[in-house]
Design an enzyme around this catalytic site. Structure first.
Site, short mmCIF file in Angstrom:
data_model
loop_
_atom_site.label_atom_id
_atom_site.label_comp_id
_atom_site.label_asym_id
_atom_site.label_seq_id
_atom_site.Cartn_x
_atom_site.Cartn_y
_atom_site.Cartn_z
N SER A 173 67.75 13.05 37.23
CA SER A 173 68.35 12.57 38.47
C SER A 173 69.86 12.65 38.52
CB SER A 173 67.89 11.14 38.73
OG SER A 173 68.11 10.33 37.60
N HIS A 201 62.42 13.80 41.64
CA HIS A 201 63.35 14.66 42.39
C HIS A 201 62.83 16.07 42.57
CE1 HIS A 201 66.71 11.80 42.44
NE2 HIS A 201 66.26 11.43 41.26
N LYS A 233 62.26 9.94 48.06
CA LYS A 233 63.21 11.05 48.02
C LYS A 233 62.81 12.11 49.04
CE LYS A 233 64.84 9.14 43.95
NZ LYS A 233 64.46 8.62 42.64
C1 LIG Z 1 64.46 7.46 42.01
C2 LIG Z 1 63.67 7.57 40.78
C3 LIG Z 1 62.69 6.62 40.48
C4 LIG Z 1 62.50 5.39 41.31
O1 LIG Z 1 61.83 5.68 42.48
P1 LIG Z 1 61.91 4.66 43.70
O2 LIG Z 1 60.77 5.04 44.57
O3 LIG Z 1 63.25 4.89 44.31
O4 LIG Z 1 61.80 3.28 43.14
C5 LIG Z 1 61.93 6.82 39.36
N1 LIG Z 1 62.12 7.89 38.57
C6 LIG Z 1 63.06 8.82 38.82
C7 LIG Z 1 63.22 9.98 37.89
C8 LIG Z 1 63.87 8.67 39.92
O5 LIG Z 1 64.83 9.56 40.16
#
Ligand SMILES: *Cc1c(COP(=O)(O)O)cnc(C)c1O
Length: 376
Positions: A173, A201, A233
């Site tokens: 991320s 992502h 996302k």
């Molecule tokens: C954003 C993210 C999460 C968390 O997801 P949310 O739905 O925002 O709680 C978990 N793992 C990774 C790799 C992320 O980038």
């Protein structure tokens, strides 16, 4: 004397995180009274403001907003099951479980999979939710240097146990680089372990069809593989999902505390995610995102960007102060770009994290890269 006003007094002013109220409209974001072009969102396909996605959410909540209870009690709407089936089919897994958020998914998944006899092998740059999930499980944790699979293999040789799990982000991320999930599965096979890939992502953004890294490496649906994705996302909504074999998902239904003891996702989010999935499958926004990424990369050629072929494009600038100053300077020129500082990233690697969006226009991308040239 201890009270709630001095409890957190040790947080240094230079390390305080700033929360700025902001209003979004398409790729425009209003911060402190100015309208900026948003290059700091994970809404890669622009679906969080897409009319069809918004309408789906509105349509789903005309008679009820909240789901009223946990899925186990009375919150298990048929829409959840329909979307689970569609996600499993699209991603090539037997089964799927929808959960409140990616954070909840990872906390609950690792807690359910592991106990203090289990060994977890984790990439050092894994998302905080995976780190915390491992902690919550009480498993013995071995962290390997980022993408250093030789070190991982050494650790696996050294720590034998009946139950072992390799855990990695797919697309990372804060760096935008990718795990070699094919190599990870080969190691998992050789050492008889499970593999958890969190491609929060990558799903919706990576590959010609947006099915993410496990599709590119042809490992989706393998019996050893468990995959996590989020609706927060590329799907532009909220919530998350876990993919795996029928038996694994049934086990999670029995054991995953972050699902059992939490209110089910509101149907508006499910409806939004379902429409987002249709749009992702149609591919128009995905193609535009890839075109925008190519345009951006051509524009910043020669600058010191980290090697990344994903929509996450970080520029390491070193000191926290420089990252903040550059982010401010970009804002003065009309661009909203996040300065990411330790402890979110390692000391000395403060960075500007640019994220691309299908809804950015070519002109907006060109203006940004021109502006960067001037500032650097
Ligand atoms: C954003 C993210 C999460 C968390 O997801 P949310 O739905 O925002 O709680 C978990 N793992 C990774 C790799 C992320 O980038």
């Amino acid at each position: 004397m201890v009270d709630s006003r001095n409890w957190f007094a040790e947080i240094p002013d230079t390390r305080r995180r700033h929360f700025r109220a902001s209003q979004r409209e398409g790729v425009t974001i209003a911060v402190n009274g100015s309208n900026l072009i948003n290059f700091a969102s994970n809404d890669y396909l622009g679906l969080s403001t897409h009319p069809a996605v918004c309408m789906a959410a509105q349509g789903a909540c005309t008679s009820a907003v909240g789901s009223g209870a946990s899925r186990l009690v009375s919150g298990d709407d048929p829409m959840l099951h329909r979307l689970e089936a569609r996600l499993a089919a699209w991603k090539g897994y037997e089964a799927c479980l929808i959960i409140g958020s990616g954070m909840l998914a990872n906390l609950g998944l690792l807690q359910a999979l592991a106990d203090r006899h289990t060994h977890i092998f984790a990439d050092r740059l894994n998302h905080a939710s995976l780190v915390d999930g491992a902690r919550l499980s009480g498993a013995q944790m071995h962290r390997f240097a980022h993408l250093d699979y030789e070190q991982l293999e050494k650790q696996m040789r050294k720590y034998a146990a009946e139950k072992r799990i390799i855990v990695s982000d797919g697309v990372f991320s804060m760096d935008g680089d990718c795990a070699d999930v094919g190599a990870l599965l080969a190691l998992a096979d050789a050492h008889d372990t499970l593999l958890v890939v969190d491609d929060a992502h990558g799903i919706g953004t990576v590959g010609d069809d947006g099915r993410g890294l496990t599709a590119i490496h042809h490992i989706a649906g393998h019996d050893r593989v468990i995959e996590v994705g989020t609706f927060g996302k590329a799907f532009g909504s909220y919530g998350a999902f876990i993919l795996g074999t029928d038996e694994l998902i049934e086990g999670l239904r029995q054991r995953q505390r972050s699902m059992i003891y939490s209110t089910a996702l509101p149907v508006a989010m499910i409806a939004a995610a379902e429409t987002a999935l249709l749009l992702i499958q149609r591919g128009e926004q995905l193609a535009q995102l890839h075109a925008n990424l190519a345009r951006f990369k051509a524009g910043v050629e020669g600058m010191d960007f980290m090697p990344s072929n994903t929509a996450i494009q970080p520029l390491i600038v070193g000191s926290d102060a420089r990252a903040l100053a550059l982010s401010d300077a970009l804002a003065e020129n009309g661009f909203f770009v996040a300065a990411i500082r330790p402890p979110t990233v390692p000391e000395g690697t403060a960075r500007l994290r640019f994220t691309l969006n299908a809804a950015h226009s070519t002109e907006q991308i060109d203006r940004l890269t021109e502006c960067l040239k001037g500032l650097l």
